[in-house]
Design a protein around this motif. Structure first.
Motif, short mmCIF file in Angstrom:
data_model
loop_
_atom_site.label_atom_id
_atom_site.label_comp_id
_atom_site.label_asym_id
_atom_site.label_seq_id
_atom_site.Cartn_x
_atom_site.Cartn_y
_atom_site.Cartn_z
N ASN A 1 4.74 2.80 -1.85
CA ASN A 1 4.05 2.27 -0.81
C ASN A 1 4.38 0.58 -0.70
O ASN A 1 3.61 -0.20 -1.41
N PRO A 2 5.51 0.33 -0.12
CA PRO A 2 6.18 -1.05 -0.06
C PRO A 2 5.12 -2.14 0.30
O PRO A 2 5.07 -3.27 -0.09
N ALA A 3 4.38 -1.58 1.33
CA ALA A 3 3.29 -2.63 1.95
C ALA A 3 2.35 -3.03 1.06
O ALA A 3 1.87 -4.30 1.18
N PHE A 4 1.86 -2.36 0.25
CA PHE A 4 0.77 -2.61 -0.74
C PHE A 4 1.19 -3.62 -1.59
O PHE A 4 0.37 -4.78 -1.78
N ALA A 5 2.31 -3.73 -2.35
CA ALA A 5 2.48 -5.08 -2.97
C ALA A 5 2.83 -6.11 -2.31
O ALA A 5 2.35 -7.03 -2.80
N ALA A 6 3.40 -6.26 -1.18
CA ALA A 6 3.61 -7.07 -0.45
C ALA A 6 2.27 -7.91 -0.03
O ALA A 6 2.09 -9.17 -0.14
N ASP A 7 1.14 -7.21 0.53
CA ASP A 7 -0.10 -7.59 0.72
C ASP A 7 -0.68 -8.22 -0.77
O ASP A 7 -1.44 -9.22 -0.50
N LEU A 8 -0.64 -7.49 -1.63
CA LEU A 8 -1.24 -7.93 -3.13
C LEU A 8 -0.63 -9.30 -3.24
O LEU A 8 -1.34 -10.10 -3.73
N PHE B 1 8.67 -9.61 -7.55
CA PHE B 1 8.16 -9.29 -8.92
C PHE B 1 7.00 -8.14 -8.53
O PHE B 1 5.95 -8.04 -9.41
N ALA B 2 7.46 -7.32 -7.49
CA ALA B 2 6.34 -6.66 -7.26
C ALA B 2 5.74 -5.52 -8.26
O ALA B 2 4.49 -5.26 -8.37
N GLY B 3 6.48 -5.06 -9.22
CA GLY B 3 6.02 -4.15 -10.27
C GLY B 3 5.04 -4.84 -10.92
O GLY B 3 4.11 -4.39 -11.80
N LEU B 4 5.37 -6.10 -11.42
CA LEU B 4 4.61 -6.73 -12.26
C LEU B 4 3.11 -6.92 -11.71
O LEU B 4 2.13 -6.63 -12.29
N TRP B 5 3.08 -7.53 -10.20
CA TRP B 5 1.92 -7.90 -9.71
C TRP B 5 0.98 -6.37 -9.77
O TRP B 5 -0.26 -6.37 -9.92
N ILE B 6 1.65 -5.39 -9.38
CA ILE B 6 0.86 -4.13 -9.31
C ILE B 6 0.39 -3.52 -10.62
O ILE B 6 -0.77 -3.25 -10.83
N ALA B 7 1.26 -3.87 -11.78
CA ALA B 7 0.54 -3.34 -13.18
C ALA B 7 -0.31 -4.29 -13.46
O ALA B 7 -1.38 -3.72 -14.18
#
Length: 339
Positions: free
Chosen positions: A252-259, A45-51
């Motif tokens: 930036n794939p790593a950003f969402a994983a860490d977030l 759900f990377a897009g959700l967390w980033i938003a």
């Protein structure tokens, strides 16, 4: 003149005070939306967390809460039907089933056009096509796994000559020789195989059901039809912010994983390396053009996916346009492209 200046200064002070008082009230006026997930909070759900993290939802006047999915939780369809969530994630067949039970849902977007579910097999007996399933013992970690195998065989005009072997969510029984194949995900168990030191397309193989002729999307997004009619502006704002989140994730794939690990999944003990690898794999399975992200493919859903649902024994499917909004994401992406 002195009186005029004094009055002017007083008015400025009052105006500043009013602006200060308006700020907090606006923050409190953010509309809260609850989102029901299909699985535990993770990088899928990377897009959700980033938003959420980048304030994209806040820019749309929204505050987001979420309900976890996963083992021993109610399906998202139940949460949305009960009014506990306004937005829900779903997969193709569960969505069809919810509609056939009488729920007035509308599918509005799809995160992954092609489901990452498929069959993992070893080099000694590769399962690369639907025909290779015949006579095989397949380790199945969930009830819907059998449905996928049966539907794949039916779509390809093959008999149901295979053996179901109940299993857990780890592919280790496959390595131990307890079956010829294991039903898993490119974004999960394939990574587990790699971590065990096995090389894909050499030591083991993964073939998705989609590539074997059984098309499905994954992590579709749906709402109640009544909510879409009454709050379409809110739904548009949610999807617009979400699309921006996914676009940033691609860069930036790593950003969402860490977030993900630091915030929504901080209590789950997820492996950072696994989450980064999962994000890399899922990004590769998404549309190459960021403007196509989340957009429903009318031709694929109305054609092959409906055929696949019928192959599973489901009948009397409603017309696609009655349970899906094919236009909303196109409108949103067109607007984003102009910015």
């Amino acid at each position: 003149m002195y009186i005029y200046r004094t009055i002017t200064k007083s008015l400025i002070v009052i105006a500043v005070a009013l602006m200060a008082s308006i700020g907090p009230s606006h923050a409190q006026e953010l509309k809260t939306l609850t989102v029901a997930l299909t699985w535990i909070p993770n990088v899928q759900f990377a897009g959700l967390w980033i938003a959420m993290d980048q304030g994209y939802f806040k820019e749309e006047g929204l505050k987001i809460k979420f309900i976890r999915g996963g083992p021993k939780t109610a399906p998202a369809a139940v949460s949305v039907a009960a009014g506990k969530a306004q937005i829900g994630y779903t997969h193709w067949l569960p969505f069809v089933d919810a509609v056939l039970r009488g729920n007035k849902f509308k599918l509005i977007a799809a995160t992954y056009p092609q489901s990452p579910q498929g069959v993992i097999s070893l080099a000694k007996k590769p399962i690369l096509t639907a025909k290779d399933l015949l006579g095989s013992g397949i380790l199945t970690p969930a009830p819907n796994a059998k449905i996928a195998v049966d539907a794949t065989l039916r779509i390809n005009g093959l008999n149901l000559n295979w053996k179901q072997i109940p299993a857990g969510f780890s592919p280790e029984p496959l390595i131990a020789g307890q079956g010829d194949g294991f039903i898993g995900f490119a974004t999960n168990q394939v990574i587990t195989m790699e971590k065990l030191g096995l090389k894909r397309n050499k030591d083991f193989y993964f073939t998705s059901f989609y590539d074997m002729g059984f098309p499905q999307f994954a992590d579709g997004i749906f709402v109640q039809e009544a909510f879409l009619k009454s709050d379409r502006r809110v739904v548009v704002g949610f999807l617009r912010a979400l699309a921006r989140g996914w676009e940033k994730n691609m860069k930036n794939p790593a950003f969402a994983a860490d977030l993900t690990i630091k915030n929504p999944a901080k209590d789950l003990g997820l492996n950072p390396a696994q989450q980064r690898r999962q994000n890399e794999i899922q990004i590769a399975r998404m549309p190459k053009n960021p403007r196509d992200v989340l957009v429903l493919d009318r031709a694929t859903i109305s054609g092959p996916m409906y055929k696949a649902a019928l192959a599973t024994g489901r009948k009397a499917l409603p017309e696609p346009s009655t349970i899906m909004d094919f236009d909303i994401m196109g409108e949103i992406q067109s607007g984003l492209a102009k910015k």
